[in-house]
Design an enzyme around this catalytic site. Sequence first.
Site, PDB file in Angstrom:
ATOM      1  N   MET A 121       0.848  -1.064  -0.118  1.00 46.92           N
ATOM      2  CA  MET A 121      -0.140  -0.123   0.027  1.00 46.92           C
ATOM      3  C   MET A 121       0.868   1.078  -0.147  1.00 46.92           C
ATOM      4  SD  MET A 121      -3.042  -1.060  -0.124  1.00 46.92           S
ATOM      5  CE  MET A 121      -3.976   0.554  -0.020  1.00 46.92           C
ATOM      6  N   ARG A 122       2.009   1.152  -0.217  1.00 45.60           N
ATOM      7  CA  ARG A 122       2.888   2.418  -0.005  1.00 45.60           C
ATOM      8  C   ARG A 122       2.760   3.225  -1.034  1.00 45.60           C
ATOM      9  NH1 ARG A 122       7.670   0.355   1.829  1.00 45.60           N
ATOM     10  NH2 ARG A 122       7.592   0.971   3.763  1.00 45.60           N
ATOM     11  N   ALA A 123       2.715   2.428  -2.258  1.00 46.38           N
ATOM     12  CA  ALA A 123       2.555   3.453  -3.539  1.00 46.38           C
ATOM     13  C   ALA A 123       1.181   4.203  -3.425  1.00 46.38           C
ATOM     14  CB  ALA A 123       2.291   2.485  -4.826  1.00 46.38           C
TER      15      ALA A 123
END
Length: 672
Positions: free
Chosen positions: A274-276
């Site tokens: 989910m970092r993107a």
Amino acid sequence: MSTPYPFTALVGQEDLRLALLLNAVSPAVGGVLVRGEKGTAKSTAVRALSALMPEVDVVSGCRFSCDPDSPDPGCPDGPHAPGAFASRPARMVELPVGASEDRLVGALDIERALAEGVKAFEPGLLADAHRGILYVDEVNLLHDHLVDLLLDAAAMGASYVEREGVSVRHAARFLLVGTMNPEEGELRPQLLDRFGLTVEVAASREPDQRVEVVRRRLAYDDDPAGFAARWADEEAAVRARIVAARELLPSVRLGDGALRQIAATCAAFEVDGMRADIVMARTATALAAWAGRTDVLAEDVRQAALLALPHRRRRNPFDAPGLDEDKLDETLEEFGGQDGPGDDGNGDDDPDPGPGGGPGGQPEPDDAPQGDGDAAARPEAGEGGEPQPSGGAGEQSPARSAEPFRTKVLSVPGLGQGAAGRRSRARTEHGRTTGARRPRGALTKLHLAATVQAAAPHQRARGRSGPGLVVRRDDLRQASREGREGNLVLFVVDASGSMAARQRMSAVKGAVLSLLLDAYQRRDKVGLVTFRGAAADVALPPTSSVDAAAVRLESLPTGGRTPLAAGLLRAHEVLRVERLRDPARRPLVVVVTDGRATGGPEPVVLATRAARLFAAEGTASVVVDCESGPVRLGLAGQLAGELGGTAVTLDELRADSIAGLVKDVQGSRRAA
């Protein structure tokens, strides 16, 4: 102090400038990694940015640059009295490639900590960079454990120093900027993901733009102060715009429609985790603030995707970073127009999405060199005749490699002390503790039990009267640790006519590609020597860029006789030169051949003599036997014996039977 090159005087490089400015507006974006060929103003742009950063207020006398309005409650120099503060420019701190862990995170005085229980702490570069810029040139050459510490601090906003139960914590929030030349090796995918944005830079191919670059650089070199003065107004305007964007940032609205576009884009490009999504959201918000808007538009989401996703969608180390813009536009259009003015789905209709609207200068995968693919091909294997190595009669166009597979570890026997990696056993600064020794120079890893044992017999003589242990410098013991090192894996590949059958050469290239993938994961240097026709060539000198080796392998043509001796002698010379450059890095030679030697007088005798040079020097070697068919001559096995190594077939390269391969070689050598 030297005058930095003005940021606004940079020519072109819109993506690079935009990514740096967005991080200046919102450091929460997570920094930027600048990838590109040498001489493309990467370092110049980063250093120029520091002059645009607004001044910061700091607590007077605090070595950790605490904000007087909200000082760090855990600051080692605290607690701070209210009121005393000073203003200074934001710092730009450079982290050298050869820096030690203590230089990065700071160091504790272990002797005082043990004897007096005092946390005497000397701040490192992370403390110096707090509320400023931390710049790492050639970040891909930085040791892995330093990169891990660096990115952990950037993610947590704090640095922790732990030594034998004594710990110090301080705030470390900074704009992280790394630059790298991909030709010198790649970052691991999980480390790439920790950088918020990535941009690809390349020199312009437009003559007028190149002329302007040279004109401005010469003017700056002749009179740096005068050149900077001519750009002072533009610099002041950008500095004021950064301040205004920072003030506007909390008011920017990221609507549900924009969030849906961000989530749909990340899902469409199959990025991990989910970092993107989070980075894209922060980047789109910063883009809106930079444009002076309080609503995030579809064009902001599109630009954020172009900056935040290319390096996150690489599925294996040899995939070129990039983004399919048509697919991006389709996704944004499909999920656009659902939430107010910021989500009308028309961002892709804007003919100019702003500075850095596309991956400027980014090479496409099809731009890779294709070698001699148009050379005349012959249907026969090409064993007859003496064609030249670079083409001619008997040469076949390059065969595509088969799908790579997972290989077992081929390691160099013994205990080395080369650069940190993941292949062979070595004495390292990080790893399991195997013993203790007196420190040579500064103490970095204390062996507590050995230190206490050394100090204990002298307590009465030293007049100990309290509970504390009286420890002197001579008592300190450094922990000896064993970890893994990276090696130089030198591939010596037979590209002669006897290897030229399409299906066979495809399998051979697939095996070498598999070993290259393994070398990438184990942080090795690689080199590639090929032999065919009448000579051997160094297709790739030893380098950390495994990608470059893969490209050269794909473009490798075949045909002609088999000058095995020339290939071995050329490989021996490559190793000799490399030992002078990097004597601590141990080599592993991987010879890929069917063992035949043809061409010239006494080819078999010469090949045997060349092989014995490696055996005499104790060079670890493996022969990948490419012979096929119902009748096999076993020549590769004989070559392995002369090398003092062992042979393994292409099929066995996948099997468990090759575990500990090089150790078996050494065992057989000792038995002989």
